[in-house]
Scaffold this active site. Structure first.
Site, PDB file in Angstrom:
ATOM      1  N   ASN A  20       0.710  -1.175  -0.163  1.00 34.15           N
ATOM      2  CA  ASN A  20      -0.101  -0.143   0.198  1.00 34.15           C
ATOM      3  C   ASN A  20       0.955   1.204   0.017  1.00 34.15           C
ATOM      4  O   ASN A  20       1.338   1.708   0.789  1.00 34.15           O
ATOM      5  CB  ASN A  20      -1.032   0.050   1.319  1.00 34.15           C
TER       6      ASN A  20
ATOM      7  N   LYS B 255       0.099   4.245  -0.323  1.00 31.77           N
ATOM      8  CA  LYS B 255      -0.706   5.449   0.161  1.00 31.77           C
ATOM      9  C   LYS B 255      -0.348   6.603  -0.740  1.00 31.77           C
ATOM     10  O   LYS B 255      -0.492   6.409  -2.141  1.00 31.77           O
ATOM     11  CB  LYS B 255      -0.022   5.598   1.722  1.00 31.77           C
TER      12      LYS B 255
ATOM     13  N   HIS C  88      -9.657   1.104   4.749  1.00 31.46           N
ATOM     14  CA  HIS C  88      -8.318   1.368   5.548  1.00 31.46           C
ATOM     15  C   HIS C  88      -8.582   2.456   6.701  1.00 31.46           C
ATOM     16  O   HIS C  88      -9.480   3.234   6.632  1.00 31.46           O
ATOM     17  CB  HIS C  88      -7.547   2.050   4.524  1.00 31.46           C
TER      18      HIS C  88
ATOM     19  N   GLU D 292      -6.851   4.981   7.669  1.00 29.55           N
ATOM     20  CA  GLU D 292      -7.110   6.411   7.192  1.00 29.55           C
ATOM     21  C   GLU D 292      -8.111   6.619   6.671  1.00 29.55           C
ATOM     22  O   GLU D 292      -8.515   8.201   6.781  1.00 29.55           O
ATOM     23  CB  GLU D 292      -5.843   6.538   6.474  1.00 29.55           C
TER      24      GLU D 292
ATOM     25  N   GLU E 281      -5.586  -4.805  10.534  1.00 25.73           N
ATOM     26  CA  GLU E 281      -4.666  -3.770  10.921  1.00 25.73           C
ATOM     27  C   GLU E 281      -4.959  -3.091  12.168  1.00 25.73           C
ATOM     28  O   GLU E 281      -5.724  -2.026  12.345  1.00 25.73           O
ATOM     29  CB  GLU E 281      -4.957  -2.559   9.736  1.00 25.73           C
TER      30      GLU E 281
ATOM     31  N   GLY F 255       1.765   2.710  10.702  1.00 29.40           N
ATOM     32  CA  GLY F 255       2.954   3.886  10.513  1.00 29.40           C
ATOM     33  C   GLY F 255       3.726   4.208  11.609  1.00 29.40           C
ATOM     34  O   GLY F 255       4.142   5.304  11.831  1.00 29.40           O
TER      35      GLY F 255
ATOM     36  N   SER G 264       3.096  -1.717  10.504  1.00 32.40           N
ATOM     37  CA  SER G 264       4.550  -1.760  10.870  1.00 32.40           C
ATOM     38  C   SER G 264       5.311  -2.864  10.408  1.00 32.40           C
ATOM     39  O   SER G 264       6.063  -3.441  11.222  1.00 32.40           O
ATOM     40  CB  SER G 264       4.858  -1.079  12.146  1.00 32.40           C
TER      41      SER G 264
HETATM   42  C1  PEP Z   1      -1.000   0.365   5.931  1.00 29.40           C
HETATM   43  O1  PEP Z   1      -0.886   1.340   5.453  1.00 29.40           O
HETATM   44  O2  PEP Z   1      -1.885  -0.253   5.671  1.00 29.40           O
HETATM   45  C2  PEP Z   1      -0.014  -0.071   6.656  1.00 29.40           C
HETATM   46  C3  PEP Z   1       0.057  -1.065   7.515  1.00 29.40           C
HETATM   47  O3  PEP Z   1       1.243   0.994   6.841  1.00 29.40           O
HETATM   48  P1  PEP Z   1       2.518   0.478   7.668  1.00 29.40           P
HETATM   49  O4  PEP Z   1       3.079  -0.728   7.129  1.00 29.40           O
HETATM   50  O5  PEP Z   1       3.459   1.711   7.139  1.00 29.40           O
HETATM   51  O6  PEP Z   1       2.254   0.718   8.858  1.00 29.40           O
END
Ligand code: PEP
Length: 266
Positions: A28, A30, A112, A114, A182, A188, A227
């Site tokens: 992803n 983003k 997601h 976000e 998630e 992040g 992460s």
């Molecule tokens: C994500 O954007 O779905 C995500 C898990 O980000 P990160 O790996 O940066 O935590």
């Protein structure tokens, strides 16, 4: 169609577009990257991709055409980071699942955190988006996850069950979808769930899935996201109920992404 009512949104997958319980790594990006990143990464990912683990890139929407061109006839699949909850209409800045299908997208991320947070997407919106994808032959990667506050107050399972149930109510038995756990506090932040913590939640999600359709407990692919890095991917992916990862930040570095991808090949 301007809006879907919950009843009309009950859909099934028109074609068999994914094997049950595939191992997968989904990048992803983003709102990061550029054409140079597409052109640098895709050939290297195409060289590495093989049938054992599905490798999926979800770039920002303006790059989907270029990623599709570069991924053409390779093992790399691609998808969008979001989709509209209607098929067409006066929706400036949005795109439909049919449009994604026309571009050759196999997947779309929906729900997601976000988007849930910044765009106030509720469980029902996410559920309808997932249903729109399925109707168009695009596999939704449905994200669920608890906040730190939910976890600390002992509400993780209740929150996840609520998010998941809203989605499953719109699915027919033969629907093909991917689930991504998630935890919001891990996205992040550099603070990944431990493998054991993630495994516990994935096992819970499988029990929830089985309440709707018994086979789903075993057949649905469930990814962990939050992460995931080159140095923790192997221990997360070794857990019995974790089928791969949804990777944000680390997916922007092609070497890190390839290392994470190799970790899923067990
Ligand atoms: C994500 O954007 O779905 C995500 C898990 O980000 P990160 O790996 O940066 O935590």
């Amino acid at each position: 169609m301007q809006a879907m009512d919950m009843q009309d949104a009950t859909v099934s997958c028109p074609v068999n577009i994914a094997a049950p319980r595939a191992r997968m790594v989904v990048a992803n990006w983003k709102m990061f990257g550029n054409l140079a990143l597409c052109r640098e990464s895709l050939p290297r990912l195409a060289d590495a991709a093989n049938a054992k683990v599905e490798l999926v890139v979800c770039p920002p929407a303006p790059y989907l055409g270029e990623v599709g061109r570069l991924a053409n006839r390779s093992g790399v699949q691609y998808g969008a980071q979001d989709v509209a909850e209607v098929t067409h209409g006066a929706r400036t800045g949005e795109w439909s699942a049919d449009m994604l299908a026309e571009l050759g997208c196999r997947y779309a991320i929906v729900g997601h955190s976000e988007r849930r947070d910044r765009h106030r997407e509720c469980n029902q919106t996410v559920a309808v988006k997932a249903a729109m994808c399925i109707a168009a032959g695009v596999i939704p990667i449905v994200c669920v996850g608890e906040t730190m506050e939910d976890r600390e107050s002992g509400n993780t399972e209740a929150v996840l069950a609520k998010q998941l149930n809203a989605i499953l109510q719109l699915m027919k038995k033969n629907a093909v979808f991917v689930l991504a756990y998630e935890p919001v506090w891990a996205i992040g932040t550099g603070l990944a769930a431990t493998p054991e913590m993630a495994q516990d939640v994935h096992a819970f999600l499988r029990r929830q899935l089985a309440l709707f359709v018994p086979e789903w407990g075993e057949s649905v692919t469930i990814l962990y996201g939050g992460s995931v890095k080159a140095d923790n991917a192997a221990s997360l992916f070794a857990m019995p109920d974790i089928d791969g990862g949804l990777v944000g930040g680390a997916s922007l570095n092609v070497l890190d992404l390839l290392s994470i991808y190799r970790s899923a090949m067990i």
